[in-house]
Design a protein around this motif. Structure first.
Motif, PDB file in Angstrom:
ATOM      1  N   HIS A  29       0.835  -1.193   0.000  1.00 37.70           N
ATOM      2  CA  HIS A  29       0.000   0.000   0.000  1.00 37.70           C
ATOM      3  C   HIS A  29       0.878   1.255   0.000  1.00 37.70           C
ATOM      4  O   HIS A  29       1.971   1.253   0.587  1.00 37.70           O
ATOM      5  CB  HIS A  29      -0.906   0.044   1.238  1.00 37.70           C
ATOM      6  N   LEU A  30       0.390   2.305  -0.630  1.00 36.91           N
ATOM      7  CA  LEU A  30       1.023   3.618  -0.566  1.00 36.91           C
ATOM      8  C   LEU A  30      -0.076   4.651  -0.384  1.00 36.91           C
ATOM      9  O   LEU A  30      -1.157   4.526  -0.979  1.00 36.91           O
ATOM     10  CB  LEU A  30       1.822   3.911  -1.843  1.00 36.91           C
ATOM     11  N   ASP A  31       0.184   5.665   0.424  1.00 37.37           N
ATOM     12  CA  ASP A  31      -0.856   6.635   0.728  1.00 37.37           C
ATOM     13  C   ASP A  31      -1.100   7.584  -0.445  1.00 37.37           C
ATOM     14  O   ASP A  31      -0.171   8.064  -1.086  1.00 37.37           O
ATOM     15  CB  ASP A  31      -0.541   7.428   2.004  1.00 37.37           C
ATOM     16  N   HIS A  32      -2.379   7.806  -0.723  1.00 40.30           N
ATOM     17  CA  HIS A  32      -2.837   8.725  -1.773  1.00 40.30           C
ATOM     18  C   HIS A  32      -2.395   8.307  -3.169  1.00 40.30           C
ATOM     19  O   HIS A  32      -2.398   9.137  -4.082  1.00 40.30           O
ATOM     20  CB  HIS A  32      -2.342  10.147  -1.505  1.00 40.30           C
ATOM     21  N   VAL A  64       3.215   8.300   7.341  1.00 39.18           N
ATOM     22  CA  VAL A  64       4.550   8.847   7.077  1.00 39.18           C
ATOM     23  C   VAL A  64       5.553   8.389   8.136  1.00 39.18           C
ATOM     24  O   VAL A  64       6.755   8.338   7.878  1.00 39.18           O
ATOM     25  CB  VAL A  64       4.506  10.389   6.997  1.00 39.18           C
ATOM     26  N   LEU A  65       5.060   8.007   9.306  1.00 40.97           N
ATOM     27  CA  LEU A  65       5.952   7.498  10.341  1.00 40.97           C
ATOM     28  C   LEU A  65       6.294   6.023  10.117  1.00 40.97           C
ATOM     29  O   LEU A  65       7.305   5.534  10.633  1.00 40.97           O
ATOM     30  CB  LEU A  65       5.308   7.673  11.723  1.00 40.97           C
ATOM     31  N   LEU A  66       5.478   5.336   9.343  1.00 42.88           N
ATOM     32  CA  LEU A  66       5.699   3.908   9.097  1.00 42.88           C
ATOM     33  C   LEU A  66       6.358   3.629   7.749  1.00 42.88           C
ATOM     34  O   LEU A  66       7.001   2.596   7.577  1.00 42.88           O
ATOM     35  CB  LEU A  66       4.373   3.148   9.181  1.00 42.88           C
ATOM     36  N   ARG A  67       6.172   4.535   6.788  1.00 36.72           N
ATOM     37  CA  ARG A  67       6.755   4.335   5.454  1.00 36.72           C
ATOM     38  C   ARG A  67       7.782   5.425   5.184  1.00 36.72           C
ATOM     39  O   ARG A  67       7.520   6.590   5.468  1.00 36.72           O
ATOM     40  CB  ARG A  67       5.658   4.397   4.366  1.00 36.72           C
TER      41      ARG A  67
END
Length: 319
Positions: free
Chosen positions: A109-112, A287-290
């Motif tokens: 998964h990637l955000d946005h 953003v803290l995990l990836r």
């Protein structure tokens, strides 16, 4: 190191703050979870109206400063548009690439990622050309990954590798975004401690709360200084991957301290969905995990220091 920002950069920061406040501030992030179209229909035009998405962090000093402060202003309300990913793309690549994600190994998964028609993923080392990011489904809406989108990394998105400075600047942009969000958390915690009364006086006068607020302030000051120093080094071409990972490690440690102590200050109310602290905490998680969490970042930093050395108060040579 320069600690005073250019007047033009400060003016843009204020303009970004005003635009985001007009669109609801932190409420934007809350509403985007239920109506994801808000991101492209409302937020992107708002950011474009003040020129945020055209900024070049690797441009001249004034434009780079403006980019840092604009990203920080977006982070202050966890604005649900990935400005750090968009501004990580070198200007000369933007005609064919809209976002750059830094990854560490396989990703699901990637955000946005659903916002971009063309995005690239680069390994943390930055050597091979970016791989094309292809969404494979709708966003997961996981509690700690509200805009995570299932993706598949496909073939090369271009022939060239991402320039080293662009890779390092991606870490700096994350640092400023997180610093903005943590500043909001810190201000809200201090404000609550001054207004919430118990036993006839504000809870901020109790030693247990005061030392927590002090720890929050120390963590924030440390992250501000480290982010500014790393930006200064990266923009001038003096930084290595070790510097970028040192910033990420400092960012993760600061976030842990600020969020942990803020939740203790607020108590149960800080866990309520209606409170901004919950939204800020939830939207900080991706953003803290990836691309790497705390333990993995420490390991990567050790490897980078051994490979590149590290310049600081006590220099560490390469091994």
């Amino acid at each position: 190191m320069k600690r005073e920002w250019a007047p033009a950069a400060l003016a843009l920061r204020d303009a970004v703050r005003a635009v985001l406040a007009d669109h609801g501030g932190v409420e934007l992030a809350r509403s985007a979870e239920e109506r994801p179209g808000v991101r492209a229909d409302d937020l992107r035009p708002a950011l474009e109206s003040v020129g945020v998405l055209d900024l070049d962090p690797l441009g001249d000093a004034e434009e780079s400063e403006a980019a840092m402060l604009a990203v920080r202003a977006c982070g202050a309300v966890v604005a649900p548009w990935p400005v750090a990913r968009a501004l990580s793309v070198p200007v000369e690549w933007r005609a064919h690439c809209q976002a750059i994600y830094v990854v560490d190994g396989p990703v699901s998964h990637l955000d946005h990622a659903d916002l971009f028609e063309s995005a690239g993923a680069v390994p943390l080392g930055g050597d091979p050309p970016p791989r094309a990011v292809a969404p494979t489904g709708s966003r997961s809406r996981a509690p700690l990954d509200p805009f995570g989108v299932p993706v598949e990394l496909r073939g090369p998105a271009g022939a060239a590798a991402l320039p080293d400075r662009a890779l390092l600047m991606s870490f700096v942009l994350d640092g400023f975004w997180v610093a903005g969000a943590l500043e909001t958390v810190a201000l809200q915690a201090a404000g609550y401690a001054g207004t919430r009364r118990q036993f006839g006086k504000p809870i901020g006068r109790f030693g247990e709360i005061r030392w927590r607020l002090a720890d929050i302030a120390v963590a924030m000051d440390g992250l501000d200084e480290l982010a500014t120093y790393t930006w200064f080094q990266v923009h001038r071409g003096r930084a290595t991957l070790a510097d970028a990972l040192a910033l990420r490690l400092g960012m993760l440690e600061a976030a842990d301290s600020v969020l942990r102590h803020a939740h203790q200050v607020f108590g149960a109310i800080g866990l309520c969905e209606e409170h901004d602290l919950t939204v800020l905490d939830r939207h900080l998680a991706p953003v803290l995990l990836r691309p790497a969490g705390l333990s993995r970042t420490r390991s990567l930093l050790l490897e980078a220091v051994n490979r590149h050395g590290f310049r600081g108060t006590f220099d560490v040579p390469r091994r």
